[in-house]
Write an enzyme that holds these catalytic residues in place. Sequence first.
Site, PDB file in Angstrom:
ATOM      1  N   HIS A 299       0.832  -1.474  -0.103  1.00 15.43           N
ATOM      2  CA  HIS A 299       0.202  -0.287   0.274  1.00 15.43           C
ATOM      3  C   HIS A 299       1.269   1.409  -0.141  1.00 15.43           C
ATOM      4  O   HIS A 299       1.499   1.071   0.631  1.00 15.43           O
ATOM      5  CB  HIS A 299      -1.280  -0.102   1.389  1.00 15.43           C
TER       6      HIS A 299
ATOM      7  N   ASP B  66      -7.574  -5.507  -0.528  1.00 16.30           N
ATOM      8  CA  ASP B  66      -8.108  -6.055  -1.765  1.00 16.30           C
ATOM      9  C   ASP B  66      -8.010  -7.486  -1.629  1.00 16.30           C
ATOM     10  O   ASP B  66      -8.480  -8.448  -2.514  1.00 16.30           O
ATOM     11  CB  ASP B  66      -8.158  -6.119  -3.135  1.00 16.30           C
TER      12      ASP B  66
HETATM   13  N1  CMC Z   1       3.891  -7.374  -4.714  1.00 16.04           N
HETATM   14  C1  CMC Z   1       5.550  -7.504  -4.454  1.00 16.04           C
HETATM   15  N2  CMC Z   1       6.474  -6.350  -4.462  1.00 16.04           N
HETATM   16  C2  CMC Z   1       5.776  -5.213  -4.006  1.00 16.04           C
HETATM   17  C3  CMC Z   1       4.181  -5.084  -4.064  1.00 16.04           C
HETATM   18  C4  CMC Z   1       3.177  -6.252  -4.288  1.00 16.04           C
HETATM   19  N3  CMC Z   1       2.110  -6.332  -3.934  1.00 16.04           N
HETATM   20  N4  CMC Z   1       3.779  -3.867  -3.503  1.00 16.04           N
HETATM   21  C5  CMC Z   1       5.329  -3.193  -3.400  1.00 16.04           C
HETATM   22  N5  CMC Z   1       6.446  -4.032  -3.998  1.00 16.04           N
HETATM   23  C6  CMC Z   1       7.537  -3.824  -3.952  1.00 16.04           C
HETATM   24  C7  CMC Z   1       7.421  -2.339  -5.022  1.00 16.04           C
HETATM   25  O1  CMC Z   1       8.001  -3.880  -6.196  1.00 16.04           O
HETATM   26  C8  CMC Z   1       9.285  -2.379  -4.813  1.00 16.04           C
HETATM   27  O2  CMC Z   1      10.244  -2.785  -4.128  1.00 16.04           O
HETATM   28  P1  CMC Z   1      11.466  -2.414  -4.757  1.00 16.04           P
HETATM   29  O3  CMC Z   1      11.516  -1.268  -4.021  1.00 16.04           O
HETATM   30  O4  CMC Z   1      12.342  -3.336  -5.035  1.00 16.04           O
HETATM   31  O5  CMC Z   1      10.989  -1.797  -6.922  1.00 16.04           O
HETATM   32  C9  CMC Z   1       8.869  -1.685  -2.857  1.00 16.04           C
HETATM   33  O6  CMC Z   1       8.269  -2.622  -2.838  1.00 16.04           O
HETATM   34  C10 CMC Z   1       7.887  -0.550  -2.991  1.00 16.04           C
HETATM   35  O7  CMC Z   1       6.964  -0.912  -4.365  1.00 16.04           O
HETATM   36  P2  CMC Z   1       6.069   0.520  -4.740  1.00 16.04           P
HETATM   37  O8  CMC Z   1       5.356  -0.324  -5.466  1.00 16.04           O
HETATM   38  O9  CMC Z   1       7.052   1.934  -4.642  1.00 16.04           O
HETATM   39  O10 CMC Z   1       5.253   0.992  -3.220  1.00 16.04           O
HETATM   40  P3  CMC Z   1       3.928   2.404  -4.247  1.00 16.04           P
HETATM   41  O11 CMC Z   1       3.164   3.242  -2.679  1.00 16.04           O
HETATM   42  O12 CMC Z   1       4.166   2.965  -4.750  1.00 16.04           O
HETATM   43  O13 CMC Z   1       3.140   1.124  -4.800  1.00 16.04           O
HETATM   44  C11 CMC Z   1       0.600  -0.520  -4.938  1.00 16.04           C
HETATM   45  C12 CMC Z   1       1.497   0.707  -4.442  1.00 16.04           C
HETATM   46  C13 CMC Z   1      -0.435  -0.443  -3.855  1.00 16.04           C
HETATM   47  C14 CMC Z   1       0.825   0.343  -5.952  1.00 16.04           C
HETATM   48  C15 CMC Z   1       1.901  -1.501  -5.071  1.00 16.04           C
HETATM   49  O14 CMC Z   1       2.304  -2.107  -3.364  1.00 16.04           O
HETATM   50  C16 CMC Z   1       1.240  -2.636  -5.980  1.00 16.04           C
HETATM   51  O15 CMC Z   1       1.292  -3.246  -6.679  1.00 16.04           O
HETATM   52  N6  CMC Z   1       0.399  -3.527  -4.559  1.00 16.04           N
HETATM   53  C17 CMC Z   1      -0.363  -4.643  -5.845  1.00 16.04           C
HETATM   54  C18 CMC Z   1      -1.909  -3.754  -6.208  1.00 16.04           C
HETATM   55  C19 CMC Z   1      -2.600  -4.087  -5.020  1.00 16.04           C
HETATM   56  O16 CMC Z   1      -3.218  -4.508  -4.492  1.00 16.04           O
HETATM   57  N7  CMC Z   1      -3.670  -2.474  -5.324  1.00 16.04           N
HETATM   58  C20 CMC Z   1      -4.873  -2.516  -4.530  1.00 16.04           C
HETATM   59  C21 CMC Z   1      -4.182  -0.941  -3.678  1.00 16.04           C
HETATM   60  S1  CMC Z   1      -4.899  -1.260  -2.470  1.00 16.04           S
HETATM   61  C22 CMC Z   1      -6.324  -0.826  -2.082  1.00 16.04           C
HETATM   62  C23 CMC Z   1      -7.004  -0.429  -3.828  1.00 16.04           C
HETATM   63  O17 CMC Z   1      -6.915   0.512  -3.819  1.00 16.04           O
HETATM   64  O18 CMC Z   1      -7.344  -1.308  -4.352  1.00 16.04           O
END
Ligand code: CMC
Length: 375
Positions: free
Chosen positions: A261, A312
């Site tokens: 998140h 989710d």
């Molecule tokens: N699986 C694997 N690695 C992850 C995940 C994940 N779900 N989420 C974050 N990471 C890793 C990411 O790859 C990154 O690693 P590195 O620094 O080595 O590149 C690190 O954690 C930081 O992640 P980020 O993508 O920079 O974090 P963010 O704040 O931009 O992203 C997020 C938040 C929700 C987009 C992301 O966690 C994600 O893509 N999650 C999967 C999709 C998901 O479940 N979305 C629902 C969000 S909550 C409710 C909603 O809005 O629906």
Amino acid sequence: MKTAEYSPGLEGIIAGTTTISHVNPERNSLMYRGYDIKDLVQNSTFEEVAYLMIRGHLPNQGEYDAFCSQLKQERSIPQTIIETFKTLPAKSNPMDMLKVGVALLALSDPDKDDDSHEANVRKAIRLVAKFPALITYSYRISRGQEIVQPDASLGHGENFLYMLLGKKPDSYISHVFDSSLICYVDHGFNASTFAARVTVSTLSDIYSGTLSAIGALKGPLHGGANEEAMKMLLEVGSPENAEAWVLDALATKKKIMGFGHREYKTGDPRAAILTEMGAEISEKLGDARWYKTASVVEATMNREKQILPNVDFPTSYIYYLMGLPIEIYTPIFALARIAGWTSHMIEQLDNNRLIRPKALYEGPQHVEYVARDRR
Ligand code: CMC
């Protein structure tokens, strides 16, 4: 003019003020208008929370009864929309059909030319009331099924389940579903809410803002994640396969849907509430396969990456256990979030300033124009 640091994805940037919901990552808490969602899930209903969001205070009994009957009276949608749904390609994406439904609804809203606060509140209530018909009618028609008329004896969430499945849910299922709706109602300046606020900040209307929000919610990094999470659990298949599956996915740099998140780094309070419900419903229905599989995925993610589930993840297998079609999970998110979206749009319009950030230009400068025949 104010200047600010650049932050990719606007991470950490305060993009406005709100009194609607407070995401507090330090305390792993979420409040709607000052009320902790834990208290709301335990004591309230989706209808009461929708009233709280739109009107700004909890209703007394008279206000609550009037609001519930207003929602029931507004459940139907124009026949022309139903006829249009019949012309859409079979098995269309339910979020795309919801956009069609909302766009058509805008044309028939009696307040369409009135953008006053009270007219916007009436539009908000109509949208909340009509989302079940838009989602279930378009879904059933596109899957070759007869539509199911709303049942005035049922509350908002249970009536949605009835219109979707054609079968009245029992009180326990209705309670769990309602709790999930409460958890989905609002969440600060998430992408879809922000999209809605950006749209109405141009003094566009609430329907246009809702369309922007639905488009933003559809993506798998936002509301689309609940569907992707269930598809993943089905692919994993069993608790025994889960650890190896996650390790392999992480080794190939796959995102695990339903995890992580932008704001909560040490736990999403909605996930905590719903995971507990996930355990309970699995036990009550005598099917622990998905809860157990999810638990191993969760433990492996925690051990390997210290990344925790978001809202989710538990909703995915809870809805699956309820027998809901996977492609309807993101529309269910919208079914709840419409109360938050409309409240935010009203708040934006009540004290509007155009949302128009700057871009950090990184392209070339002062390039000489060369005539086409000399390129
Ligand atoms: N699986 C694997 N690695 C992850 C995940 C994940 N779900 N989420 C974050 N990471 C890793 C990411 O790859 C990154 O690693 P590195 O620094 O080595 O590149 C690190 O954690 C930081 O992640 P980020 O993508 O920079 O974090 P963010 O704040 O931009 O992203 C997020 C938040 C929700 C987009 C992301 O966690 C994600 O893509 N999650 C999967 C999709 C998901 O479940 N979305 C629902 C969000 S909550 C409710 C909603 O809005 O629906």
